[in-house]
Write a protein that holds these residues in place. Structure first.
Motif, PDB file in Angstrom:
ATOM      1  N   LEU A 290       5.905  10.588   3.817  1.00 34.23           N
ATOM      2  CA  LEU A 290       5.707  11.249   2.163  1.00 34.23           C
ATOM      3  C   LEU A 290       5.810   9.952   1.488  1.00 34.23           C
ATOM      4  O   LEU A 290       5.205  10.090   0.140  1.00 34.23           O
ATOM      5  N   ILE A 291       7.184   9.734   0.791  1.00 32.68           N
ATOM      6  CA  ILE A 291       7.810   8.771  -0.328  1.00 32.68           C
ATOM      7  C   ILE A 291       6.500   7.189   0.214  1.00 32.68           C
ATOM      8  O   ILE A 291       6.763   7.259  -1.279  1.00 32.68           O
ATOM      9  N   ILE A 292       5.970   7.105   0.647  1.00 30.66           N
ATOM     10  CA  ILE A 292       5.340   5.520   0.453  1.00 30.66           C
ATOM     11  C   ILE A 292       3.755   6.337  -0.013  1.00 30.66           C
ATOM     12  O   ILE A 292       3.516   5.344  -0.756  1.00 30.66           O
ATOM     13  N   ALA A 293       3.605   7.108   0.780  1.00 29.26           N
ATOM     14  CA  ALA A 293       2.429   7.717   0.647  1.00 29.26           C
ATOM     15  C   ALA A 293       1.987   8.510  -1.218  1.00 29.26           C
ATOM     16  O   ALA A 293       1.506   7.561  -2.577  1.00 29.26           O
ATOM     17  N   ALA A 294       3.744   8.662  -1.920  1.00 21.37           N
ATOM     18  CA  ALA A 294       3.862   8.637  -2.994  1.00 21.37           C
ATOM     19  C   ALA A 294       3.926   8.479  -4.097  1.00 21.37           C
ATOM     20  O   ALA A 294       2.443   8.280  -5.261  1.00 21.37           O
ATOM     21  N   ALA A 295       4.533   6.685  -3.458  1.00 20.80           N
ATOM     22  CA  ALA A 295       4.670   5.683  -4.078  1.00 20.80           C
ATOM     23  C   ALA A 295       3.057   5.341  -4.676  1.00 20.80           C
ATOM     24  O   ALA A 295       3.156   4.414  -5.242  1.00 20.80           O
ATOM     25  N   ILE A 297       0.199   6.233  -4.199  1.00 19.20           N
ATOM     26  CA  ILE A 297      -0.741   7.389  -5.428  1.00 19.20           C
ATOM     27  C   ILE A 297      -0.464   7.012  -7.082  1.00 19.20           C
ATOM     28  O   ILE A 297      -1.177   6.309  -7.736  1.00 19.20           O
ATOM     29  N   LYS A 298       1.129   6.978  -7.034  1.00 18.24           N
ATOM     30  CA  LYS A 298       1.945   6.747  -8.818  1.00 18.24           C
ATOM     31  C   LYS A 298       1.193   5.662  -9.027  1.00 18.24           C
ATOM     32  O   LYS A 298       0.914   4.698 -10.355  1.00 18.24           O
ATOM     33  N   LEU A 299       1.565   4.120  -8.273  1.00 24.38           N
ATOM     34  CA  LEU A 299       1.584   3.195  -8.466  1.00 24.38           C
ATOM     35  C   LEU A 299      -0.245   2.725  -8.573  1.00 24.38           C
ATOM     36  O   LEU A 299      -0.906   1.840  -9.330  1.00 24.38           O
ATOM     37  N   PHE A 324      -1.684  16.428  -1.444  1.00 23.86           N
ATOM     38  CA  PHE A 324      -1.133  14.716  -2.309  1.00 23.86           C
ATOM     39  C   PHE A 324      -2.202  14.811  -2.904  1.00 23.86           C
ATOM     40  O   PHE A 324      -3.652  14.479  -2.475  1.00 23.86           O
ATOM     41  N   ARG A 325      -2.609  14.228  -4.457  1.00 22.43           N
ATOM     42  CA  ARG A 325      -4.002  13.896  -5.916  1.00 22.43           C
ATOM     43  C   ARG A 325      -4.485  12.601  -4.410  1.00 22.43           C
ATOM     44  O   ARG A 325      -4.218  11.503  -4.458  1.00 22.43           O
ATOM     45  N   VAL A 347     -13.260  10.171  -5.759  1.00 23.59           N
ATOM     46  CA  VAL A 347     -12.351   9.996  -4.909  1.00 23.59           C
ATOM     47  C   VAL A 347     -11.714   8.395  -4.830  1.00 23.59           C
ATOM     48  O   VAL A 347     -12.154   8.260  -5.144  1.00 23.59           O
ATOM     49  N   THR A 348     -10.494   8.037  -5.217  1.00 21.36           N
ATOM     50  CA  THR A 348      -9.919   7.405  -5.136  1.00 21.36           C
ATOM     51  C   THR A 348      -9.792   6.468  -4.266  1.00 21.36           C
ATOM     52  O   THR A 348      -9.782   7.055  -2.588  1.00 21.36           O
ATOM     53  N   ARG A 349      -9.238   4.600  -3.672  1.00 15.96           N
ATOM     54  CA  ARG A 349      -9.516   4.319  -2.429  1.00 15.96           C
ATOM     55  C   ARG A 349      -7.991   4.610  -1.952  1.00 15.96           C
ATOM     56  O   ARG A 349      -8.252   5.005  -1.208  1.00 15.96           O
ATOM     57  N   ILE A 350      -6.848   4.980  -2.363  1.00 17.65           N
ATOM     58  CA  ILE A 350      -5.774   5.391  -2.021  1.00 17.65           C
ATOM     59  C   ILE A 350      -5.624   6.537  -1.214  1.00 17.65           C
ATOM     60  O   ILE A 350      -5.371   7.388   0.082  1.00 17.65           O
TER      61      ILE A 350
END
Length: 464
Positions: A290-295, A297-299, A324-325, A347-350
Motif C-alpha cells: 500500500l505504501i509503495i503504491a501510494a508513493a 502514484i504521488k511521484l 487507488f487513483r 489510465v496512467t502507466r502506473i
C-alpha cells in the motif's frame, strides 16, 4: 442529516432520526443471560454441595457442574433458550430452560455410564445442583423478561409501519410514518430515493407498507432489496411473489410477506468477524504494498493518491468506495458513466499496472473495517454504470436485489471470470445471476472458498 435534493424544505426538517439498533441490544442481552446462566449453574451446584456435604467449595459438586455446563449451553442454543421470544416471555424461557436441563442431565448420565465414572457422582449433590441451577436461571429470566418487556415491548424488535395511502393499520408496538410527510415514494429507478429510504429504514427489522394497489408491486420490489423483513398490506398476493401471509386480527386486512433478510443474526455476526479478521490481517501484511503504491502514484504526476466514488451498498444505501487513483486527474468519472476500456487514454502507466494486478482495490479493506463492505459479496457499482446503452437497473429489475447483502471486494461473479467492461446487456445478466446465487446459497465456508479462489485471479486480462 443532509436532505436529498428531492425533499422539500418542510419535509427536510422532518427526516426521522434512525432508531437505535435493538438487534445489538438483544445480542448484548443474550451474552448477559448466558453469563448469568453460567453463574447460576456454578452457584447452584456449589450451594448443593454445601447443603449436602457442608463444604464450600465442594470439589465433587464443582466437578459435576463443570461436566454439566458445556452440555447445557450446547442444548440451550438448540432449544432456543437465547431467542427473541425468550427475552420477553418468562414462561416460554422457563420452559426452554427446563427442557435443556433435562436433556443435558440425561445426556451427561448416559455418557458417564459408558465412561464408567458415574459411580463417582453424588446423586444428591447432582440433583440439588440441577434443581437450584434451574430455579436460579428461571428467577433471572423472570426479572429480565419483565425489565426488557417494559423497555422494548413484547416483540423486542424494531417495527415500522409506513403509511402510503393504503388501508389503516394500528400496531401498538410499532413506529408509524406517513410516507408523504417524509418525502418517501416507491421509485425503483431513483438511487437517491433508495438512499433516502435506506436512511429512514436504518436499524428497522420489520417494515410494513400500507399503500394502494397500484403501488404495491413497486413497494414489493423495493422491500425485497432492503435487507429487512418486509410486508405489503393487501387483499391479494398477485404478482408480488409473496412468501407468506400474516393476518392481523380485527384489522380487516392482512400483510403479504414479500421479503426476509438473507442472513440471520448468527450468520451476520460470523460474516462480520470473518471480515474484521481478514481485512485487519491483510492491511498489516500488505502495508508495504500500500505504501509503495501510494508513493508511486504521488511521484508519477503529483496528484491525489486516492480515488473516491459513490456506489450502491447494502439496502441500496450510497457509500463512498476507496480506490487507488489509476487515471489522470482530469479523466476521473465520479458517476461511472464511462466504463474503462482497453487502451483507455485516461489510465496512467502506473494505473494500468495497479489495475492489472488488482492492487488498486486494496484501499477497500478500509471500507470493510468501516462496515460498508465485506471481503466477499456482490461488487459495488457506480450510479452511472451501463450495460450496452442501459443503466444496470434498467436491464433487469432484479438488479436491486443484489444489494440485500453488503458489497464485497470480491465475489462469485469475479472468481468465475465475469469481470471488466459490460459492453452488452448479457455481460450484466451473467454477473447478476452469480450475485443472486451467492446471496441465496451463502455460507461462511463459501466465503472462505471464494476468497482463496480470488488469489488465483488477481491478475487477469479483463483488468483495464
Amino acid at each position: 442529516m443532509n436532505a436529498p435534493s428531492f425533499l422539500s424544505e418542510a419535509q427536510a426538517r422532518h427526516v426521522p432520526v434512525a432508531v437505535p439498533s435493538l438487534e445489538r441490544k438483544r445480542l448484548r442481552a443474550y451474552i448477559a443471560l448466558l453469563v448469568a446462566d453460567v453463574i447460576s449453574i456454578l452457584a447452584g451446584f456449589a450451594i448443593g454441595g454445601l447443603i449436602y456435604r457442608g463444604d464450600l467449595p465442594d470439589t465433587q459438586a464443582l466437578m459435576e457442574a463443570q461436566l454439566f455446563l458445556p452440555l447445557f449451553l450446547t442444548i440451550a442454543l438448540y432449544q432456543r433458550v437465547y431467542s427473541i421470544r425468550s427475552l420477553t416471555d418468562a414462561q416460554h424461557a422457563a420452559l426452554r430452560i427446563c427442557m435443556a436441563v433435562v436433556v443435558a442431565a440425561a445426556l451427561l448420565n448416559f455418557l458417564a455410564f459408558y465412561a464408567k465414572f458415574n459411580t463417582s457422582f453424588s446423586r444428591v449433590t447432582f440433583t440439588l445442583g440441577l434443581v437450584l441451577s434451574t430455579l436460579f436461571m428461571v428467577a433471572v429470566r423472570s426479572v429480565s423478561a419483565r425489565v426488557l418487556r417494559r423497555r422494548w415491548g413484547p416483540v423486542a424488535r424494531n417495527i415500522l409501519v409506513l403509511h402510503d395511502g393504503g388501508p389503516a393499520l394500528e400496531m401498538k408496538w410499532a413506529a408509524h410514518l406517513d410516507a408523504s410527510e417524509y418525502g418517501i415514494r416507491p421509485d425503483p429507478s431513483d438511487p437517491h430515493m433508495r438512499d433516502h429510504l435506506a436512511r429512514v429504514l436504518e436499524n428497522q427489522e420489520e417494515v410494513i407498507v400500507s399503500c394502494p394497489a397500484e403501488r404495491r408491486e413497486k413497494w414489493a420490489l423495493i422491500l425485497k432489496a432492503s435487507g429487512v423483513h418486509g410486508e405489503v398490506i393487501s387483499d391479494t398476493a398477485q404478482h408480488l411473489g409473496a412468501l407468506g401471509i400474516k393476518h392481523y386480527e380485527g384489522q380487516g386486512c392482512a400483510g403479504l410477506i414479500v421479503s426476509v433478510g438473507p442472513l440471520g443474526l448468527r450468520a451476520r455476526v460470523a460474516k462480520r468477524l470473518f471480515d474484521l479478521a481478514a481485512a485487519g490481517s491483510a492491511l498489516v501484511i500488505l502495508s508495504p504494498v500500500l505504501i509503495i503504491a501510494a508513493a508511486a502514484i504521488k511521484l508519477s504526476d503529483g496528484g491525489r493518491v486516492m480515488f473516491v466514488q459513490r456506489r450502491l451498498g447494502r439496502g441500496n444505501r450510497l457509500f463512498t468506495v476507496l480506490k487507488f487513483r489509476t487515471m489522470r486527474e482530469s479523466g476521473g468519472d465520479r458517476e461511472g458513466a464511462v466504463s474503462t476500456s482497453r487502451e483507455d487514454a485516461r489510465v496512467t502507466r502506473i494505473g494500468a499496472f495497479l489495475r492489472k494486478t488488482s492492487i488498486d482495490e486494496l484501499p477497500q479493506l478500509i471500507n470493510v473495517l468501516r462496515g460498508e463492505m465485506s471481503i466477499v459479496g456482490p461488487r459495488p457499482h457506480a450510479l452511472g454504470s451501463q450495460a450496452g446503452d442501459k443503466l444496470f437497473w434498467e436491464v433487469d429489475g432484479r438488479y436491486w436485489h443484489r444489494h440485500a447483502l453488503k458489497p464485497g471486494m470480491t465475489g462469485l461473479a469475479q472468481v468465475r471470470g465475469l469481470r471488466g467492461n459490460t459492453e452488452q446487456e448479457d455481460d450484466l445478466s451473467a454477473r447478476l445471476r452469480s450475485d443472486l446465487e451467492y446471496i441465496s446459497d451463502w455460507s461462511l465456508m463459501h466465503d472462505v472458498a471464494i476468497m482463496i479462489r480470488t488469489l488465483t485471479v488477481l491478475s487477469h486480462d479483463r483488468a483495464y
